[in-house]
Design a protein around this motif. Structure first.
Motif, PDB file in Angstrom:
ATOM      1  N   VAL A   1       0.825  -1.208   0.000  1.00  0.00           N
ATOM      2  CA  VAL A   1       0.000   0.000   0.000  1.00  0.00           C
ATOM      3  C   VAL A   1       0.863   1.263   0.000  1.00  0.00           C
ATOM      4  O   VAL A   1       0.642   2.177  -0.804  1.00  0.00           O
ATOM      5  N   THR A   2       1.851   1.333   0.869  1.00  0.00           N
ATOM      6  CA  THR A   2       2.692   2.532   0.919  1.00  0.00           C
ATOM      7  C   THR A   2       3.536   2.667  -0.347  1.00  0.00           C
ATOM      8  O   THR A   2       3.833   3.779  -0.777  1.00  0.00           O
ATOM      9  N   GLY A   3       3.880   1.544  -0.963  1.00  0.00           N
ATOM     10  CA  GLY A   3       4.639   1.582  -2.207  1.00  0.00           C
ATOM     11  C   GLY A   3       3.886   2.255  -3.339  1.00  0.00           C
ATOM     12  O   GLY A   3       4.487   2.754  -4.290  1.00  0.00           O
ATOM     13  N   LEU A   4       2.559   2.298  -3.238  1.00  0.00           N
ATOM     14  CA  LEU A   4       1.733   2.974  -4.242  1.00  0.00           C
ATOM     15  C   LEU A   4       1.190   4.301  -3.729  1.00  0.00           C
ATOM     16  O   LEU A   4       0.246   4.842  -4.289  1.00  0.00           O
ATOM     17  N   GLY A   5       1.781   4.809  -2.637  1.00  0.00           N
ATOM     18  CA  GLY A   5       1.381   6.114  -2.127  1.00  0.00           C
ATOM     19  C   GLY A   5       0.168   6.106  -1.229  1.00  0.00           C
ATOM     20  O   GLY A   5      -0.404   7.159  -0.936  1.00  0.00           O
ATOM     21  N   GLY A   6      -0.241   4.929  -0.756  1.00  0.00           N
ATOM     22  CA  GLY A   6      -1.425   4.824   0.082  1.00  0.00           C
ATOM     23  C   GLY A   6      -1.087   4.632   1.547  1.00  0.00           C
ATOM     24  O   GLY A   6       0.086   4.596   1.936  1.00  0.00           O
ATOM     25  N   THR A   7      -2.141   4.507   2.358  1.00  0.00           N
ATOM     26  CA  THR A   7      -1.988   4.231   3.784  1.00  0.00           C
ATOM     27  C   THR A   7      -3.016   3.189   4.212  1.00  0.00           C
ATOM     28  O   THR A   7      -4.100   3.109   3.636  1.00  0.00           O
ATOM     29  N   VAL A   8      -2.645   2.410   5.215  1.00  0.00           N
ATOM     30  CA  VAL A   8      -3.569   1.444   5.811  1.00  0.00           C
ATOM     31  C   VAL A   8      -4.159   2.107   7.052  1.00  0.00           C
ATOM     32  O   VAL A   8      -3.448   2.377   8.013  1.00  0.00           O
ATOM     33  N   GLU A   9      -5.450   2.389   7.010  1.00  0.00           N
ATOM     34  CA  GLU A   9      -6.122   3.010   8.155  1.00  0.00           C
ATOM     35  C   GLU A   9      -6.447   1.972   9.230  1.00  0.00           C
ATOM     36  O   GLU A   9      -6.302   2.232  10.416  1.00  0.00           O
ATOM     37  N   ALA A  10      -6.896   0.801   8.794  1.00  0.00           N
ATOM     38  CA  ALA A  10      -7.259  -0.248   9.747  1.00  0.00           C
ATOM     39  C   ALA A  10      -7.093  -1.608   9.086  1.00  0.00           C
ATOM     40  O   ALA A  10      -7.283  -1.747   7.881  1.00  0.00           O
ATOM     41  N   MET A  11      -6.732  -2.587   9.904  1.00  0.00           N
ATOM     42  CA  MET A  11      -6.599  -3.967   9.420  1.00  0.00           C
ATOM     43  C   MET A  11      -6.992  -4.896  10.557  1.00  0.00           C
ATOM     44  O   MET A  11      -6.406  -4.836  11.640  1.00  0.00           O
ATOM     45  N   TYR A  12      -8.001  -5.701  10.293  1.00  0.00           N
ATOM     46  CA  TYR A  12      -8.502  -6.624  11.307  1.00  0.00           C
ATOM     47  C   TYR A  12      -8.643  -8.021  10.723  1.00  0.00           C
ATOM     48  O   TYR A  12      -9.066  -8.173   9.590  1.00  0.00           O
ATOM     49  N   PHE A  13      -8.298  -9.019  11.506  1.00  0.00           N
ATOM     50  CA  PHE A  13      -8.595 -10.393  11.148  1.00  0.00           C
ATOM     51  C   PHE A  13      -9.950 -10.729  11.747  1.00  0.00           C
ATOM     52  O   PHE A  13     -10.334 -10.192  12.790  1.00  0.00           O
ATOM     53  N   ALA A  14     -10.683 -11.599  11.066  1.00  0.00           N
ATOM     54  CA  ALA A  14     -12.038 -11.940  11.493  1.00  0.00           C
ATOM     55  C   ALA A  14     -12.241 -13.429  11.255  1.00  0.00           C
ATOM     56  O   ALA A  14     -11.385 -14.110  10.697  1.00  0.00           O
ATOM     57  N   PHE A  15     -13.383 -13.933  11.673  1.00  0.00           N
ATOM     58  CA  PHE A  15     -13.754 -15.280  11.297  1.00  0.00           C
ATOM     59  C   PHE A  15     -15.206 -15.231  10.867  1.00  0.00           C
ATOM     60  O   PHE A  15     -15.958 -14.367  11.263  1.00  0.00           O
ATOM     61  N   GLY A  16     -15.558 -16.149   9.995  1.00  0.00           N
ATOM     62  CA  GLY A  16     -16.857 -16.114   9.346  1.00  0.00           C
ATOM     63  C   GLY A  16     -16.628 -16.082   7.851  1.00  0.00           C
ATOM     64  O   GLY A  16     -15.695 -16.695   7.335  1.00  0.00           O
ATOM     65  N   GLU A  17     -17.447 -15.334   7.144  1.00  0.00           N
ATOM     66  CA  GLU A  17     -17.310 -15.267   5.688  1.00  0.00           C
ATOM     67  C   GLU A  17     -15.995 -14.612   5.267  1.00  0.00           C
ATOM     68  O   GLU A  17     -15.373 -15.024   4.296  1.00  0.00           O
ATOM     69  N   ASP A  18     -15.578 -13.567   5.983  1.00  0.00           N
ATOM     70  CA  ASP A  18     -14.328 -12.872   5.669  1.00  0.00           C
ATOM     71  C   ASP A  18     -13.267 -13.214   6.706  1.00  0.00           C
ATOM     72  O   ASP A  18     -13.553 -13.305   7.893  1.00  0.00           O
ATOM     73  N   ASP A  19     -12.035 -13.368   6.242  1.00  0.00           N
ATOM     74  CA  ASP A  19     -10.914 -13.640   7.139  1.00  0.00           C
ATOM     75  C   ASP A  19     -10.170 -12.379   7.532  1.00  0.00           C
ATOM     76  O   ASP A  19      -9.504 -12.333   8.563  1.00  0.00           O
ATOM     77  N   ILE A  20     -10.255 -11.353   6.692  1.00  0.00           N
ATOM     78  CA  ILE A  20      -9.533 -10.113   6.948  1.00  0.00           C
ATOM     79  C   ILE A  20     -10.343  -8.952   6.379  1.00  0.00           C
ATOM     80  O   ILE A  20     -10.982  -9.080   5.342  1.00  0.00           O
ATOM     81  N   VAL A  21     -10.335  -7.836   7.120  1.00  0.00           N
ATOM     82  CA  VAL A  21     -11.042  -6.627   6.716  1.00  0.00           C
ATOM     83  C   VAL A  21     -10.073  -5.462   6.870  1.00  0.00           C
ATOM     84  O   VAL A  21      -9.401  -5.340   7.899  1.00  0.00           O
ATOM     85  N   LEU A  22      -9.978  -4.637   5.829  1.00  0.00           N
ATOM     86  CA  LEU A  22      -9.070  -3.490   5.857  1.00  0.00           C
ATOM     87  C   LEU A  22      -9.786  -2.240   5.379  1.00  0.00           C
ATOM     88  O   LEU A  22     -10.709  -2.325   4.572  1.00  0.00           O
ATOM     89  N   ILE A  23      -9.324  -1.109   5.860  1.00  0.00           N
ATOM     90  CA  ILE A  23      -9.696   0.182   5.285  1.00  0.00           C
ATOM     91  C   ILE A  23      -8.398   0.811   4.815  1.00  0.00           C
ATOM     92  O   ILE A  23      -7.460   0.980   5.602  1.00  0.00           O
ATOM     93  N   ILE A  24      -8.355   1.109   3.511  1.00  0.00           N
ATOM     94  CA  ILE A  24      -7.132   1.570   2.872  1.00  0.00           C
ATOM     95  C   ILE A  24      -7.411   2.854   2.098  1.00  0.00           C
ATOM     96  O   ILE A  24      -8.461   2.985   1.465  1.00  0.00           O
TER      97      ILE A  24
END
Length: 106
Positions: free
Chosen positions: A34-57
C-alpha cells in the motif's frame, strides 16, 4: 484520497501461509504494498466467518486500488472484494447533482 473497504477470504494455500508467517507478517506485507503505491492502511482486522480479513485503505487514485486487486487475485492466496467508501460530503454533493435519467417504460 479515495478510501476503500477490503474484505478478503484466504484460500487453503493462503491460510497455510498465514499460519507460517503470522498476522504481523501479513500486516508488514500489506503495508509495503500500500505505501509503495502512495497509500496508507487506516485499519486492518482479522475476522472469522465469511471474511478472514477486513481493511480500510486509502489510495491516491482508484487505478492504484485496481492494480493491487489484480495482483493479489492473480496470486491465488486470497479472494477479495474492494468497496469504494464515500464521505458524507461526497454523498451530499452527489445528491445535489442533476442527473437526466428516464426509467425504462416511463
Amino acid at each position: 484520497m479515495p478510501k476503500f473497504l477490503i474484505q478478503a477470504t484466504y484460500t487453503p494455500e493462503g491460510a497455510k501461509g498465514l499460519l507460517e508467517e503470522g498476522a504481523s507478517g501479513r500486516r508488514a506485507a500489506v503495508e509495503q504494498v500500500v505505501t509503495g503505491l502512495g497509500g496508507t492502511v487506516e485499519a486492518m482486522y482479522f475476522a472469522f466467518g465469511e471474511d478472514d480479513i477486513v481493511l480500510i485503505i486509502d489510495f491516491p487514485d482508484p487505478v492504484s486500488m485496481a492494480a493491487v486487486s489484480l495482483t493479489v487475485k492473480a496470486g491465488g492466496a486470497l479472494r477479495t472484494r474492494a468497496t469504494p467508501l464515500l464521505t458524507l460530503d461526497e454523498i451530499d454533493e452527489a445528491a445535489r447533482r442533476q442527473v437526466p435519467f428516464r426509467a425504462p417504460g416511463a
